[in-house]
Design a protein around this motif. Sequence first.
Motif, PDB file in Angstrom:
ATOM      1  N   UNK A 160       3.704  10.514  -7.497  1.00 19.15           N
ATOM      2  CA  UNK A 160       4.167  10.570  -8.890  1.00 19.15           C
ATOM      3  C   UNK A 160       3.100  11.069  -9.848  1.00 19.15           C
ATOM      4  N   UNK A 161       1.939  10.445  -9.837  1.00 20.03           N
ATOM      5  CA  UNK A 161       0.943  10.794 -10.846  1.00 20.03           C
ATOM      6  C   UNK A 161       0.294  12.152 -10.594  1.00 20.03           C
ATOM      7  N   UNK A 162       0.547  12.753  -9.467  1.00 14.74           N
ATOM      8  CA  UNK A 162       0.053  14.101  -9.202  1.00 14.74           C
ATOM      9  C   UNK A 162       0.893  15.158  -9.917  1.00 14.74           C
ATOM     10  N   UNK A 163       2.087  14.767 -10.358  1.00 18.94           N
ATOM     11  CA  UNK A 163       2.969  15.710 -11.048  1.00 18.94           C
ATOM     12  C   UNK A 163       2.513  15.883 -12.501  1.00 18.94           C
ATOM     13  N   UNK A 164       2.388  17.115 -12.953  1.00 21.11           N
ATOM     14  CA  UNK A 164       1.931  17.402 -14.318  1.00 21.11           C
ATOM     15  C   UNK A 164       2.838  16.819 -15.387  1.00 21.11           C
ATOM     16  N   UNK A 165       4.144  16.812 -15.117  1.00 20.24           N
ATOM     17  CA  UNK A 165       5.096  16.370 -16.139  1.00 20.24           C
ATOM     18  C   UNK A 165       5.180  14.850 -16.280  1.00 20.24           C
ATOM     19  N   UNK A 166       4.564  14.101 -15.376  1.00 21.84           N
ATOM     20  CA  UNK A 166       4.609  12.637 -15.441  1.00 21.84           C
ATOM     21  C   UNK A 166       3.579  12.153 -16.459  1.00 21.84           C
ATOM     22  N   UNK A 167       4.082  11.571 -17.559  1.00 27.07           N
ATOM     23  CA  UNK A 167       3.216  11.107 -18.646  1.00 27.07           C
ATOM     24  C   UNK A 167       2.894   9.628 -18.522  1.00 27.07           C
ATOM     25  N   UNK A 196       3.084   5.935  -5.790  1.00 24.75           N
ATOM     26  CA  UNK A 196       2.806   6.095  -7.221  1.00 24.75           C
ATOM     27  C   UNK A 196       1.605   7.004  -7.444  1.00 24.75           C
ATOM     28  N   UNK A 197       0.515   6.738  -6.759  1.00 29.84           N
ATOM     29  CA  UNK A 197      -0.731   7.473  -6.998  1.00 29.84           C
ATOM     30  C   UNK A 197      -0.717   8.873  -6.396  1.00 29.84           C
ATOM     31  N   UNK A 198      -0.263   8.988  -5.156  1.00 27.68           N
ATOM     32  CA  UNK A 198      -0.344  10.273  -4.461  1.00 27.68           C
ATOM     33  C   UNK A 198       0.821  11.216  -4.736  1.00 27.68           C
ATOM     34  N   UNK A 206       0.828  -1.214   0.000  1.00 25.75           N
ATOM     35  CA  UNK A 206       0.000   0.000   0.000  1.00 25.75           C
ATOM     36  C   UNK A 206       0.857   1.257   0.000  1.00 25.75           C
ATOM     37  N   UNK A 207       2.018   1.197   0.626  1.00 24.49           N
ATOM     38  CA  UNK A 207       2.935   2.327   0.619  1.00 24.49           C
ATOM     39  C   UNK A 207       3.483   2.602  -0.766  1.00 24.49           C
TER      40      UNK A 207
END
Length: 161
Positions: A124-131, A120-122, A114-115
């Motif tokens: 990395x994917x919150x960053x605009x530049x992560x495609x 990843x979800x909270x 869960x960590x």
Amino acid sequence: MDALDRALLRELQDDARQTNRELAARTGVSPSTSLERVRLLRERGVITGYHAAVDLEAVGRPVQALISVRIRPPARPVIEGFREWAARLPEVIGLFVTSGAHDFLIHVAAPDVNGVYAFVIDRLTERREVADVQTTMVYEHVRPRRIEPAAERPAAPRRKR
């Protein structure tokens, strides 16, 4: 890098806390020679520091993952900004800037699956530049105890003029 330098590096990688006298005895040289050669290895940048190896399970981070990240747009300021941000995250224990399909490979250690998911979800994917993000869970991390210097390459023969 000669045989003594290699022997000193092997010994220090096995136990960097040993005394200079112990190091000298294990490599078969005088303490003054050992001290001088280690000093030269530090000055040449071969030895960059001395670190404590930490057991991830003992510090509450037994679950590891490798996360591939693609950044868009692939511009230098964006890549450098992401690199600096990611390197400061407490879960990150290794960060590689790569070529190919992804721009980064991030090695993380977390308390549980869960960590890793939350990272990843909270984060990395919150960053605009992560495609794009691809996560691979690590079952076992095998590391060599020491790194041997590469063999010396013979000098190229000189051409006659």
